[in-house]
Design a protein around this motif. Sequence first.
Motif, PDB file in Angstrom:
ATOM      1  N   LEU A 118     -41.744  93.718 140.171  1.00 27.60           N
ATOM      2  CA  LEU A 118     -41.259  93.493 138.702  1.00 27.60           C
ATOM      3  C   LEU A 118     -41.637  94.601 137.508  1.00 27.60           C
ATOM      4  CD1 LEU A 118     -41.672  90.015 137.144  1.00 27.60           C
ATOM      5  CD2 LEU A 118     -42.386  92.007 136.093  1.00 27.60           C
ATOM      6  N   GLU A 119     -42.919  94.995 137.643  1.00 28.76           N
ATOM      7  CA  GLU A 119     -43.278  95.860 136.711  1.00 28.76           C
ATOM      8  C   GLU A 119     -42.213  97.253 136.673  1.00 28.76           C
ATOM      9  OE1 GLU A 119     -45.369  95.460 134.312  1.00 28.76           O
ATOM     10  OE2 GLU A 119     -45.810  93.562 134.402  1.00 28.76           O
ATOM     11  N   ARG A 120     -42.077  97.817 137.913  1.00 32.89           N
ATOM     12  CA  ARG A 120     -41.481  98.842 137.884  1.00 32.89           C
ATOM     13  C   ARG A 120     -39.913  98.633 137.936  1.00 32.89           C
ATOM     14  NH1 ARG A 120     -40.770 103.537 135.981  1.00 32.89           N
ATOM     15  NH2 ARG A 120     -39.532 105.199 137.153  1.00 32.89           N
ATOM     16  N   ALA A 121     -39.425  97.679 138.316  1.00 28.30           N
ATOM     17  CA  ALA A 121     -37.969  97.411 138.334  1.00 28.30           C
ATOM     18  C   ALA A 121     -37.437  96.856 137.140  1.00 28.30           C
ATOM     19  CB  ALA A 121     -37.621  96.465 139.525  1.00 28.30           C
ATOM     20  N   SER A 122     -38.272  96.697 136.067  1.00 26.59           N
ATOM     21  CA  SER A 122     -37.886  96.118 134.827  1.00 26.59           C
ATOM     22  C   SER A 122     -37.123  97.028 133.967  1.00 26.59           C
ATOM     23  CB  SER A 122     -39.203  95.527 134.086  1.00 26.59           C
ATOM     24  OG  SER A 122     -38.872  95.531 132.803  1.00 26.59           O
ATOM     25  N   ALA A 123     -36.089  96.306 133.378  1.00 30.02           N
ATOM     26  CA  ALA A 123     -35.076  97.264 132.478  1.00 30.02           C
ATOM     27  C   ALA A 123     -35.935  97.969 131.341  1.00 30.02           C
ATOM     28  CB  ALA A 123     -34.014  96.410 132.018  1.00 30.02           C
ATOM     29  N   ARG A 124     -37.414  97.712 131.234  1.00 33.94           N
ATOM     30  CA  ARG A 124     -38.057  98.226 130.134  1.00 33.94           C
ATOM     31  C   ARG A 124     -38.112  99.717 130.410  1.00 33.94           C
ATOM     32  NH1 ARG A 124     -39.932  98.682 125.388  1.00 33.94           N
ATOM     33  NH2 ARG A 124     -41.590  99.443 124.982  1.00 33.94           N
ATOM     34  N   GLU A 125     -37.968 100.347 131.946  1.00 34.46           N
ATOM     35  CA  GLU A 125     -37.774 101.622 132.032  1.00 34.46           C
ATOM     36  C   GLU A 125     -36.723 102.277 131.485  1.00 34.46           C
ATOM     37  OE1 GLU A 125     -36.006 104.875 134.894  1.00 34.46           O
ATOM     38  OE2 GLU A 125     -35.226 102.968 134.172  1.00 34.46           O
ATOM     39  N   THR A 126     -35.462 101.648 131.235  1.00 33.72           N
ATOM     40  CA  THR A 126     -34.499 102.272 130.178  1.00 33.72           C
ATOM     41  C   THR A 126     -34.640 102.864 129.017  1.00 33.72           C
ATOM     42  OG1 THR A 126     -33.521 100.210 129.368  1.00 33.72           O
ATOM     43  CG2 THR A 126     -32.719 100.721 131.516  1.00 33.72           C
ATOM     44  N   ALA A 240     -24.306 107.615 137.829  1.00 32.95           N
ATOM     45  CA  ALA A 240     -25.508 107.383 136.741  1.00 32.95           C
ATOM     46  C   ALA A 240     -25.392 106.282 136.189  1.00 32.95           C
ATOM     47  CB  ALA A 240     -25.240 108.660 135.795  1.00 32.95           C
ATOM     48  N   VAL A 241     -24.127 105.768 135.785  1.00 34.79           N
ATOM     49  CA  VAL A 241     -24.044 104.396 135.253  1.00 34.79           C
ATOM     50  C   VAL A 241     -24.659 103.294 136.267  1.00 34.79           C
ATOM     51  CG1 VAL A 241     -22.463 102.857 134.072  1.00 34.79           C
ATOM     52  CG2 VAL A 241     -22.513 105.346 133.480  1.00 34.79           C
ATOM     53  N   MET A 242     -24.180 103.491 137.405  1.00 35.53           N
ATOM     54  CA  MET A 242     -24.266 102.442 138.362  1.00 35.53           C
ATOM     55  C   MET A 242     -25.939 102.051 138.491  1.00 35.53           C
ATOM     56  SD  MET A 242     -22.113 100.473 139.597  1.00 35.53           S
ATOM     57  CE  MET A 242     -22.842  99.961 141.233  1.00 35.53           C
ATOM     58  N   SER A 243     -26.644 103.328 138.187  1.00 31.73           N
ATOM     59  CA  SER A 243     -28.159 103.178 138.634  1.00 31.73           C
ATOM     60  C   SER A 243     -29.032 102.548 137.480  1.00 31.73           C
ATOM     61  CB  SER A 243     -28.478 104.649 138.538  1.00 31.73           C
ATOM     62  OG  SER A 243     -28.634 105.322 137.027  1.00 31.73           O
ATOM     63  N   VAL A 244     -28.159 102.026 136.383  1.00 33.65           N
ATOM     64  CA  VAL A 244     -28.710 101.249 135.221  1.00 33.65           C
ATOM     65  C   VAL A 244     -28.871  99.812 135.792  1.00 33.65           C
ATOM     66  CG1 VAL A 244     -28.363 100.146 132.975  1.00 33.65           C
ATOM     67  CG2 VAL A 244     -28.032 102.742 133.390  1.00 33.65           C
ATOM     68  N   VAL A 340     -25.719  98.914 125.334  1.00 29.23           N
ATOM     69  CA  VAL A 340     -24.483  99.811 125.098  1.00 29.23           C
ATOM     70  C   VAL A 340     -25.462 101.537 124.736  1.00 29.23           C
ATOM     71  CG1 VAL A 340     -23.068 100.823 123.238  1.00 29.23           C
ATOM     72  CG2 VAL A 340     -22.837  98.513 123.940  1.00 29.23           C
ATOM     73  N   PRO A 341     -26.421 101.488 124.073  1.00 24.06           N
ATOM     74  CA  PRO A 341     -27.208 102.941 124.061  1.00 24.06           C
ATOM     75  C   PRO A 341     -27.726 103.331 125.399  1.00 24.06           C
ATOM     76  CG  PRO A 341     -28.420 101.081 122.869  1.00 24.06           C
ATOM     77  CD  PRO A 341     -27.008 100.408 123.077  1.00 24.06           C
ATOM     78  N   ILE A 342     -27.995 102.532 126.403  1.00 21.18           N
ATOM     79  CA  ILE A 342     -28.556 102.877 127.575  1.00 21.18           C
ATOM     80  C   ILE A 342     -27.355 103.535 128.394  1.00 21.18           C
ATOM     81  CG2 ILE A 342     -29.441 102.003 129.762  1.00 21.18           C
ATOM     82  CD1 ILE A 342     -30.614  99.731 128.282  1.00 21.18           C
TER      83      ILE A 342
END
Length: 394
Positions: A118-126, A240-244, A340-342
């Motif tokens: 959870l901690e590393r896969a979180s979208a907080r990474e974005t 690149a976009v699919m990696s989000v 959107v900004p991501i």
Amino acid sequence: MLRFLTAGESHGPSLTAILEGMPAGVPLCSEDIDHDLARRQQGYGSGGRMKIERDHARITAGVMNGKTTGGPIAFIVENLDHVKWKDREIEPMTIPRPGHADLTGAVKYGYRELRLALERASARETTMRVAVGAACRALLRQFGIAVGGYVLSIGEVETPDHASTVDAEAYLQRFAQAEASDVRCYDPATAERMRARIQEIIAAKDTLGGVIEVVALNVPPGLGSHVHWDRRLSGRLAQAVMSVHAVKGVEIGDGFAETRRPGTQAQDQLYVADGVIRHRSNYAGGLEGGITNGAPVIVRAAIKPIATTLNPLDSVDLSTGQMVKTKYERSDFCQVPRAVPIIEAMMCFVLADALIEKLGGDSLEEMRPRFEALRRLRLEDLPMDAIPWRFGYE
């Protein structure tokens, strides 16, 4: 070549990114980064985490006296929420949440505690992708290239009349109107319906996805290549976009709508005006044969509803083997406006990489004259022999 890495966990002390390959001499400061980081934190339907964080990027390498040095650029963003986690016992997490990396992460890495995934896969990474993208945007800005985006749909609520076009001014108006909306939709009537739909989904303790469109303006023709699969810019953008996080589909231009048109109505026909070749439409999203054609570059991202829901889902407790319901982790109800900004950041990164690849050079000063000398869609730039020829293989 431009590349970046990120590091950090959602509730760890900080997040880090290193961007390598940025030319020297590009004006860049923390305020440039923080502007996009603040945009990432704003959007109707977000959860409680964004009320805690005040993301600020500290640049610790690669930028001196307001300009890039050509060395790796390092960014650090502190996680303010970390103080609530660092000194307490954390409840074991043994029930994987469907749609997250909890189960697959445990399978791959042998975790005996699901929170590690959870901690590393979180979208907080974005957060760090947006920081990197802001630096790339600073380079693109030096060549007049602008990247913006907006929400086309949330759930079943869709913006009407959003056909692709060659009209850059129309996109600039969409960018500005979307930024004035808390759901980042440029059409006020649709924005109101989106907001109402999000309110309904919050009351229902559920989540919603949607579609985002990101557009790059003033991109010169000739970025990317048709000669190898991995040099096609359309493929690089899609990857690149699919990696989000939560992106489950990518469309270039009118990609899916094109499948419903006959061939004669699916191409961007050409004409000449004042000695310049122009396109009558932009179904191709500014890319032909994996190469930019001078029209606005258009990428759409399909984002699934966030997998964390207040209404529990069926799962299995891996510590007992018993079928149980999931436990809720704080999250957004609709992350689409904030995303959107991501998506913009990933497009900025790919376009900056393609521009550096095309122009070469170690500094902005070296790149400028090469940019001015690029071949354009002028007839005088496209001389043809117009004589019979042979393959001439040996």
